[in-house]
Design a protein around this motif. Structure first.
Motif, PDB file in Angstrom:
ATOM      1  N   GLY A  26      32.893  22.703 -38.254  1.00 28.52           N
ATOM      2  CA  GLY A  26      32.792  23.239 -36.790  1.00 28.52           C
ATOM      3  C   GLY A  26      34.016  23.544 -36.048  1.00 28.52           C
ATOM      4  N   TYR A  27      35.274  23.613 -37.095  1.00 32.62           N
ATOM      5  CA  TYR A  27      36.330  24.140 -36.613  1.00 32.62           C
ATOM      6  C   TYR A  27      37.368  23.960 -37.893  1.00 32.62           C
ATOM      7  N   PRO A  28      38.312  24.874 -37.811  1.00 35.54           N
ATOM      8  CA  PRO A  28      39.212  24.864 -39.163  1.00 35.54           C
ATOM      9  C   PRO A  28      39.864  23.368 -39.413  1.00 35.54           C
ATOM     10  N   LEU A  64      49.526  20.011 -33.990  1.00 32.54           N
ATOM     11  CA  LEU A  64      48.107  19.462 -33.387  1.00 32.54           C
ATOM     12  C   LEU A  64      47.168  20.407 -33.986  1.00 32.54           C
ATOM     13  N   HIS A  65      47.022  21.279 -33.962  1.00 35.34           N
ATOM     14  CA  HIS A  65      45.828  22.236 -34.493  1.00 35.34           C
ATOM     15  C   HIS A  65      46.636  23.142 -35.772  1.00 35.34           C
ATOM     16  N   TYR A  66      47.358  22.233 -36.605  1.00 36.46           N
ATOM     17  CA  TYR A  66      47.727  22.699 -37.918  1.00 36.46           C
ATOM     18  C   TYR A  66      46.607  23.314 -38.788  1.00 36.46           C
ATOM     19  N   LEU A  99      43.595  13.833 -41.639  1.00 31.71           N
ATOM     20  CA  LEU A  99      42.528  14.833 -41.973  1.00 31.71           C
ATOM     21  C   LEU A  99      41.510  14.679 -40.620  1.00 31.71           C
ATOM     22  N   ASP A 100      41.473  15.844 -39.825  1.00 25.49           N
ATOM     23  CA  ASP A 100      40.747  16.016 -38.823  1.00 25.49           C
ATOM     24  C   ASP A 100      39.862  17.045 -39.323  1.00 25.49           C
ATOM     25  N   ALA A 101      38.483  16.626 -39.448  1.00 26.12           N
ATOM     26  CA  ALA A 101      37.321  17.478 -40.303  1.00 26.12           C
ATOM     27  C   ALA A 101      35.862  17.125 -39.797  1.00 26.12           C
ATOM     28  N   ALA A 145      30.389  17.519 -36.279  1.00 31.15           N
ATOM     29  CA  ALA A 145      30.852  16.367 -35.755  1.00 31.15           C
ATOM     30  C   ALA A 145      32.671  16.728 -35.735  1.00 31.15           C
ATOM     31  N   ASP A 146      33.342  15.700 -35.224  1.00 33.43           N
ATOM     32  CA  ASP A 146      34.837  15.915 -35.149  1.00 33.43           C
ATOM     33  C   ASP A 146      35.462  14.621 -35.328  1.00 33.43           C
ATOM     34  N   ILE A 147      35.885  14.371 -36.496  1.00 32.23           N
ATOM     35  CA  ILE A 147      36.327  13.152 -36.920  1.00 32.23           C
ATOM     36  C   ILE A 147      37.930  13.260 -37.523  1.00 32.23           C
ATOM     37  N   GLY A 171      40.178  13.095 -25.492  1.00 33.80           N
ATOM     38  CA  GLY A 171      38.830  13.465 -25.955  1.00 33.80           C
ATOM     39  C   GLY A 171      38.272  14.444 -25.233  1.00 33.80           C
ATOM     40  N   HIS A 172      37.135  14.987 -25.401  1.00 25.53           N
ATOM     41  CA  HIS A 172      36.087  15.921 -25.085  1.00 25.53           C
ATOM     42  C   HIS A 172      34.767  15.939 -25.632  1.00 25.53           C
ATOM     43  N   TRP A 173      33.789  16.578 -24.816  1.00 22.91           N
ATOM     44  CA  TRP A 173      32.480  16.424 -24.946  1.00 22.91           C
ATOM     45  C   TRP A 173      32.314  17.033 -26.605  1.00 22.91           C
TER      46      TRP A 173
HETATM   47  N1  GLY Z   1      39.667  18.940 -34.100  1.00 19.75           N
HETATM   48  C1  GLY Z   1      40.009  19.356 -32.831  1.00 19.75           C
HETATM   49  C2  GLY Z   1      40.194  18.209 -31.918  1.00 19.75           C
HETATM   50  O1  GLY Z   1      40.097  17.141 -32.268  1.00 19.75           O
HETATM   51  O2  GLY Z   1      40.082  18.467 -30.649  1.00 19.75           O
END
Ligand code: GLY
Ligand code: MN
Ligand code: MN
Length: 433
Positions: free
Chosen positions: A222-224, A236-238, A253-255, A264-266, A347-349
């Motif tokens: 859902g995102y790099p 932060l957005h490495y 690991l943010d994936a 997902a965003d974990i 956080g965010h929606w």
């Molecule tokens: N993966 C981007 C964020 O956690 O907001």
């Protein structure tokens, strides 16, 4: 089709009868020469049509005998041999429930008639593909009005607030897709922990994560992916993800896998060699405590702003206990001195977009209250870059973030990503297995 039709009907029930809504889908983007980026439909367009082909425009007109008109690419043998199958106008009607479909090349010719004299013109055109043309059409229609007809000034309104606040509350169907994305990602995080070792690269971790998520049907992330070893976690957005995984360092690991347009965003942070050092343990446990305290505030009726201050209070207390902040808790909360290490909000929606749409403030400017079926992340972190002179050397070169995906239920919350190992004991046990 009924799902998308229900959403369109809901939208039309929210706006004036003499309205027209124009929804513009995404177009393709060149990567280089004749190579295109993978196509991704605009999420609001997809939410209302389920139509995932490029270059489409939907026109919705409440009360009309053709409430849903779709302009889309025509069938084309050459294009379909080389690139992708197309639904064409027949498919738009038969598979996507359009009351009428035209070749997108006919937009210029047909749209003025569809606009008619409807007074309220709502638009969603995030790429700005047609907004200038629309102004021109509206202007020329006004000019063409005969001397005995009203020359109405019509302006464009954004339709997005209606759609996007609705997208904040997930339906049963959406929750099932989102949970699938989260479960796939939980398994992929676990898998990565189980194979991670010094000598691998951030890139290998990225590939291992996606491979496992794909085995559960995720077609993308859902995102790099942020696969950040050691000091890289302080960006932060490495997303360079090319460094080596070194002995004694942490990996952040943010994936999150993307499953049928839901992501997902974990984030998990773990020791590359499978065992936390004592200073890593201190920081990790503190971030986990702040995450847990923030999660405990979640229930229907709680303010969106209940989580962040709770997380910051726990972090500030812990930073004082570890002698990283040398002041009282009151002073820390007053001056927000901890922000130099926490860097971001918590956080965010979450939904179709990783940073999902919908307002965080209500019409009076207050933080929104949580409602059942809202989904969001909670993701506190602490970051001590290598160059940070304000802290003892033992803390430097590490970034720790832990991020969970939280669903508001009728009585409290469900942590959808809880099964991705998050305690020190669970992480060490998965990694040493
Ligand atoms: N993966 C981007 C964020 O956690 O907001
Ligand atoms: Mn996030
Ligand atoms: Mn994230």
């Amino acid at each position: 089709m009924t799902l998308y039709q229900q959403r369109r009907e809901w939208l039309l029930s929210q706006i004036e009868e003499d309205s027209v809504v124009i929804l513009v889908g995404n177009t393709e983007k060149v990567r280089n020469k004749n190579i295109l980026y993978p196509f991704r439909q605009d999420h609001d367009f997809y939410y209302l049509t389920g139509f995932a082909e490029p270059d489409a425009v939907a026109v919705l007109r409440p009360g009309s005998d053709q409430p849903f008109v779709l302009f889309n690419q025509p069938n084309d043998e050459y294009q379909e041999v080389w690139f992708a199958a197309r639904s064409g106008q027949k498919g738009a009607v038969e598979k996507f429930g359009a009351d009428k479909a035209y070749d997108i090349a006919k937009l210029e010719q047909q749209l003025p008639a569809l606009l008619g004299l409807r007074k309220h013109v709502y638009l969603s055109d995030e790429l700005g593909l047609y907004q200038h043309r629309l102004f021109d059409w509206l202007h020329s229609q006004r000019k063409q009005a005969k001397f005995d007809q009203p020359k109405i000034f019509r302006t464009l309104h954004s339709v997005l607030p209606y759609i996007q606040n609705k997208r904040r509350i997930k339906t049963t169907e959406e929750l099932s897709l989102l949970k699938h994305a989260v479960n796939a990602s939980v398994d992929a995080h676990k898998h990565v922990m189980s194979i991670c070792k010094p000598g691998m690269t951030e890139q290998q971790i990225t590939a291992e994560f996606f491979n496992r998520a794909a085995s559960h049907g995720c077609s993308d992330v859902g995102y790099p992916t942020i696969s950040a070893a050691g000091n890289n976690a302080c960006c932060l957005h490495y997303s360079e993800n090319r460094d080596a995984l070194r002995e004694g360092e942490l990996l952040l690991l943010d994936a999150g896998g993307d499953y049928n347009y839901y992501t997902a965003d974990i984030t998990r942070t773990f020791p590359i060699n499978g065992t936390f050092t004592s200073s890593q343990r201190d920081i990790y446990q503190l971030v986990l405590n702040s995450l847990d305290a923030a999660i405990e505030t979640v229930k229907p009726g709680a303010s969106w702003n209940s989580m962040y201050p709770m997380a910051m209070k726990v972090l500030a207390e812990g930073l004082i206990d570890l002698d990283i902040l040398k002041c009282s808790l009151d002073e820390a909360l007053e001056t927000k001195v901890y922000e130099q290490f926490t860097l971001h909000k918590t956080g965010h929606w979450l939904g179709m977009d990783v940073h999902d749409v919908g307002a965080y403030l209500d019409e009076s400017g207050d933080w929104v209250s949580l409602q059942p079926n809202m989904v969001f992340t909670i993701e506190p972190g602490l970051y001590f870059p290598m160059h940070c002179q304000q802290v003892d050397e033992k803390w430097r070169g590490m970034g720790v973030r832990i991020e969970d995906d939280i669903l508001v239920t009728e009585t409290g919350y469900e942590n959808l990503s809880a099964a991705a190992p998050r305690t020190i004991a669970d992480i060490e046990s998965v990694m040493c297995a």
